[in-house]
Structure formats: C-alpha cells, structure tokens
Write a protein that holds these residues in place. Structure first.
Motif, mmCIF file in Angstrom:
data_model
loop_
_atom_site.group_PDB
_atom_site.id
_atom_site.type_symbol
_atom_site.label_atom_id
_atom_site.label_comp_id
_atom_site.label_asym_id
_atom_site.label_seq_id
_atom_site.Cartn_x
_atom_site.Cartn_y
_atom_site.Cartn_z
ATOM 1 N N GLU A 112 -33.304 -31.166 58.713
ATOM 2 C CA GLU A 112 -33.319 -30.051 57.771
ATOM 3 C C GLU A 112 -32.505 -30.380 56.530
ATOM 4 O O GLU A 112 -32.190 -29.501 55.741
ATOM 5 N N ALA A 113 -32.152 -31.614 56.349
ATOM 6 C CA ALA A 113 -31.320 -32.010 55.215
ATOM 7 C C ALA A 113 -32.178 -32.239 53.973
ATOM 8 O O ALA A 113 -33.402 -32.336 54.042
ATOM 9 N N SER A 114 -31.517 -32.342 52.830
ATOM 10 C CA SER A 114 -32.215 -32.644 51.583
ATOM 11 C C SER A 114 -32.459 -34.146 51.526
ATOM 12 O O SER A 114 -31.549 -34.930 51.289
ATOM 13 N N ILE A 115 -33.702 -34.543 51.768
ATOM 14 C CA ILE A 115 -34.002 -35.963 51.932
ATOM 15 C C ILE A 115 -34.965 -36.509 50.876
ATOM 16 O O ILE A 115 -35.232 -37.707 50.858
ATOM 17 N N MET A 116 -35.456 -35.657 49.988
ATOM 18 C CA MET A 116 -36.478 -36.119 49.043
ATOM 19 C C MET A 116 -35.938 -37.091 47.994
ATOM 20 O O MET A 116 -36.712 -37.731 47.290
ATOM 21 N N ASP A 117 -34.637 -37.219 47.890
ATOM 22 C CA ASP A 117 -34.061 -38.218 46.990
ATOM 23 C C ASP A 117 -34.125 -39.625 47.595
ATOM 24 O O ASP A 117 -33.765 -40.600 46.927
#
Length: 533
Positions: A112-117
């Motif tokens: 659920e982490a911000s991974i799109m970077d």
C-alpha cells in the motif's frame, strides 16, 4: 450492544496483530478459506501449469482472508501451482523489499506504499492489462474501474501496477443513538444532528488526533471534490484550472487555493472546532485504535467517527476477547456539502438540497419532486457530488519486481484475480473491501447490517482518491506548517495550535503566491509539469 473490554494493543492504525473472537454470525474468523456455492461459476481446472508462487503481502486493517479466498480460487483453477503467502504488518520492511531491487524469494508483492516513483524496479505488465479475462469478452484494462487506470501507469502510459483491493471512507455510527431517518443528507444537517445528540448527553464525534492517521483529510477531500467537481479537483493537483474564456485547462497557481478547499474546511470547522464541543478535547491525544475503541465501547456514549470500511475487521483482529455486535453500527456516506448550493442557482436553501439528495438516493431522476424543483444542470451537479466515495487503500497495488524468479506465475495470478470466479470468492471474505472491477455486484442479503452499508457504498459508480504522490504537484491540503493535521489544527485545546478555516486558506494562498509564485513553480518542476501551455 455488547463489548467485552480487553487490553488494547498499541499498534499503529490499520496494522494487524493477534487473533479475534467475534460471534461467527457477525464476522467469520480468519481460519482459512471458505468454500462457496460456485455452481454458477465456471472454473475449469488447468493442470498444464505447475510451480510455486510466492506472494509477499503487507497486511493491514482488512486482514488477509480475502487474499486467502483468492488463493483458494486460484488453486481450484491451477491445482498444480502451490501458492505461499507471506504476510507482514511491518510497512517499512515490505516497502523496502518492494522498491529495493534486490533478489528475494517473492514473485508478487502486494503493498500500500507509494511506489510509482520506482517503476524502473518493476516488470512491465502491459500484457496483463491487454489480456482477455477468461470467460468474458473484456480485457483486464476494461474491467479495472476506469478511475484506477491512470494511476497504474507511468508517464509514458505503460502499466506497472494492478489494483489489489479498495475500501471506502464514511461516517461509522451507532444505531442506538442515530436512527435511519436521522441520517443527514447535507453537511448543515450533520451540524444540526450534532446539536440534537448533545441535547441528549451523547457525544457526537470521536476522532484520532494523536497520530498520523489523518482520517479527516479524506472527508475534507470528499467535500472539496463535491464543491469543485471531481475533474477540476483532480486537475488542480497537477497545477491546472479550468479557463472558462478559452474553454480549456491551463496551468495556474490558483490550483493551490481552490474555493472548495475553504468551503470544505469551513464545514469541518463547524463540527470539529474545539469550542463547538462536538468531541472530547481528549481526542487530540487518541491514536486511531483508542478512538475506534471509544466508538465501539458500550460504556461510552459516542455516536460517530469518520473512518474506513476496515474498522470492524481491524478492531476484531487487534483485541483478544473483543465481542461487539456490529449490527449495532452502520456506515453512512459523506453528506453533500451544503455550500454546493452556491453552484446551484435553482436550489434555494438547505431543505431543498436535502430533498433533492433524498430523491437522488432513491434513483429518482425527476427535476421536480417532494420539496425540490431544480434545473437539469443542478440535478446533475448534486448527483455527481452524492455519488462520490473516497476509496480507502487507494495505493494497494500488485507489482512484480524485475528480480522475481517466477514472473509468469505472478502474471497468471494477476490475470485470474480479475475473473468473476476469483472476485466471487474474494467477496465472500466479508473483509470490508473489494476488487475495483466494473459492474461488480454483491449479494447484500448475505451481509449483516454494517456490511450491507459498507458494500452499498463500495459499489457506488464514482470512487475517487487524491492524485498519487508520484504525479501530485499541488497538495489540496491547506493546513499550515506547524499545525499538524486537520484534527489537531481544529481540535487543539491550545489556541496557539489552532487555525480557522479562513486562516488556513489565507496561509496556503500566501505561501504559494509569494515571490512571484515560486513555490508553485518549484513543485510543478519537481513533477515535470510545464508551467505554460
């Protein structure tokens, strides 16, 4: 209502630990997969595929029974594929593994982490999205709810993540204190309900102001989006506003201080400002678990909490010996922001707005009805606002790292996950979440009262969430630096720590326009957005 008090585990919000013992007629224990009547489903076993699929899962408030159900269905389809699920409640550990680019035994990550970077670490899954769902004349790209699609892509339009599940935010309430006909349709009615409850010695709201759960941010976002309209609200986070004169969007610093931000915060101020006394001053020190226990505890007279559809599952798994009849609770959608009347010339007052919302809830498309007479444009605007559901767990994604050893099996699981058969098993878990697939239907007759509310909200057609961090240049938040969260800025008993809605709005505008809009230019540049058209 009944609740047996027990030791409250001091875990962060939505992390799971321990076991639970709810009555089995309320929530079923996570004791393993539950077989269902799948006579209407077509699962033709395929024994041509074999191997072992290792899944790494960040386990939060929804638990893992839905994933166990998906695994169970998958293995009915592929009986020679062994599936191992390794769950962890350690967010940083799973996040580090997911983006670390190091070789592990795991083939598929659900985080659920911000991974799109970090898409350079992941396998391109365009072929997953372009594949036809088995037994259906539709691709996965067309079966994933449309709103999620753009958030699954990188800047070039390639897919790297697949939505795993979503929940919903709403107002969880105690049915002993609020009857069905008291459920507010507008934000002004919510304020009035608070007054009624206080007159009966019932505390209207509890909230968690002592940790980083920031739940009220999602009510703020919902109301701001209702006022501005979903498209404008989201475009503003990319620095763009509607140019009426030229009939197009343009980049503009005013995207940082939309009027909807002020109107939404004023509505929150009307409820949560400390002197309104709609909540205990102790709330600014509660973590999410303490606030949730306050709501569910039979010895307390607290009526409502803005929360997520995971609350019952989460609390049951956190507290040993916890026993609460969840049929005593419900979840209502966010009321329509009363200030939307400023955008609707044909709606004279809040009573008319409320009457219109009631008609919309009944699927009545008439422009004239009991207590209202509106234009088509105003009907459509309010109908859009009423349909908004802020999707909890918007960042829950499946990804395959480039170091994964069994990428083909991981893709196979992704493809099966969006079949009707898998979704049917998934929904049987009663976890408060579901797969964000179009045209999903859930048999509400099989749900208890709380989950009837939850799944009615989850199946609304218009789910939204803020632009993911990788693409967001302009935050919609107007809470000043140093004031913490909305909960703290409105509810602190210390006047120096508080800020009114107008003070917040003025601070945001001043900050982003100072030095010839320098902050706006900087933030847009960081995300690669052009300042001119």
């Amino acid at each position: 209502m009944k609740l047996k008090k027990a030791l409250l585990l001091t875990l962060p919000a939505m992390l799971l630990g321990g076991c639970f013992s709810f009555n089995t007629d309320m929530i079923e224990e996570e004791t393993g997969p539950k077989d269902i009547d799948d006579s209407s489903l077509v699962i033709v076993p395929d024994e041509s595929v074999s191997g072992t699929l290792n899944i790494r899962f960040y386990k939060r408030g929804f638990g893992d029974s839905f994933l166990q159900q998906a695994k169970y269905a998958f293995q009915k389809k592929y009986p020679k594929v062994a599936v191992e699920i390794s769950s962890s409640t350690e967010a940083k550990v799973v996040y580090a593994e997911t983006i670390g680019g190091v070789e592990t035994k795991y083939d598929l990550y659900i985080s659920e982490a911000s991974i799109m970077d970090y898409t350079d670490k992941f396998v391109n899954i365009n072929d997953v999205f372009s594949s036809t769902v088995e037994g259906e004349n539709v691709t996965i790209e067309n079966k994933v709810e449309k709103f999620y699609l753009d958030s699954c892509k990188d800047g070039r339009g390639d897919y790297y993540t697949l939505p795993a599940y979503c929940g919903a935010y709403g107002i969880v309430y105690n049915r002993d204190f609020i009857s069905e006909n008291q459920i507010p349709k507008t934000s002004d009615e919510l304020v009035a309900l608070c007054s009624t409850l206080k007159s009966q010695s019932i505390t209207p709201f509890v909230y968690s102001g002592g940790d980083s759960s920031i739940y009220l941010n999602f009510l703020y976002s919902t109301w701001a989006a209702q006022y501005e309209g979903q498209e404008q609200y989201l475009m503003a986070q990319k620095g763009r506003v509607w140019d009426q004169a030229n009939n197009r969007y343009k980049t503009d610093v005013s995207s940082a201080y939309l009027t909807g931000y002020l109107k939404s915060m004023k509505a929150l101020e009307d409820i949560f400002w400390v002197t309104k006394m709609n909540s205990s001053t102790q709330c600014v020190g509660y973590n999410a678990n303490a606030a949730q226990e306050k709501l569910l505890d039979a010895s307390n007279t607290t009526a409502m909490m803005w929360n997520g559809s995971w609350i019952m599952n989460e609390m049951a798994t956190m507290i040993k010996g916890y026993d609460v009849d969840i049929n005593d609770f419900g979840m209502m959608k966010a009321p329509v922001l009363s200030a939307i009347r400023e955008k609707c010339a044909s709606i004279e007052n809040d009573a008319e707005l409320s009457a219109l919302v009631s008609a919309i809830d009944k699927k009545d498309t008439s422009l004239t009805g009991d207590g209202y007479d509106v234009t088509q444009a105003d009907y459509d605007r309010v109908a859009e606002a009423r349909s908004f559901v802020y999707a909890g767990s918007e960042g829950s994604r499946m990804v395959i790292t480039k170091k994964a050893q069994h990428q083909d099996l991981a893709k196979l699981f992704m493809k099966f996950y969006y079949t009707n058969a898998c979704i049917a098993y998934f929904n049987e878990s009663n976890s408060g979440c579901f797969v964000p697939a179009v045209n999903t239907t859930i048999d509400l007759s099989k749900k208890n009262k709380f989950y009837k509310d939850v799944y009615s909200i989850l199946t609304e057609k218009t789910k939204f969430f803020n632009v993911l961090a990788a693409f967001q240049a302009v935050t919609p938040s107007i809470v000043p630096d140093g004031k913490g969260t909305i909960e703290q800025a409105l509810g602190s008993p210390n006047s120096e720590d508080r800020a009114t809605a107008q003070e917040m709005f003025d601070w945001k505008k001043t900050t982003w326009t100072a030095n010839n809009n320098q902050k706006f230019k900087d933030e847009m540049g960081k995300k690669g957005y052009q300042l001119d058209d």
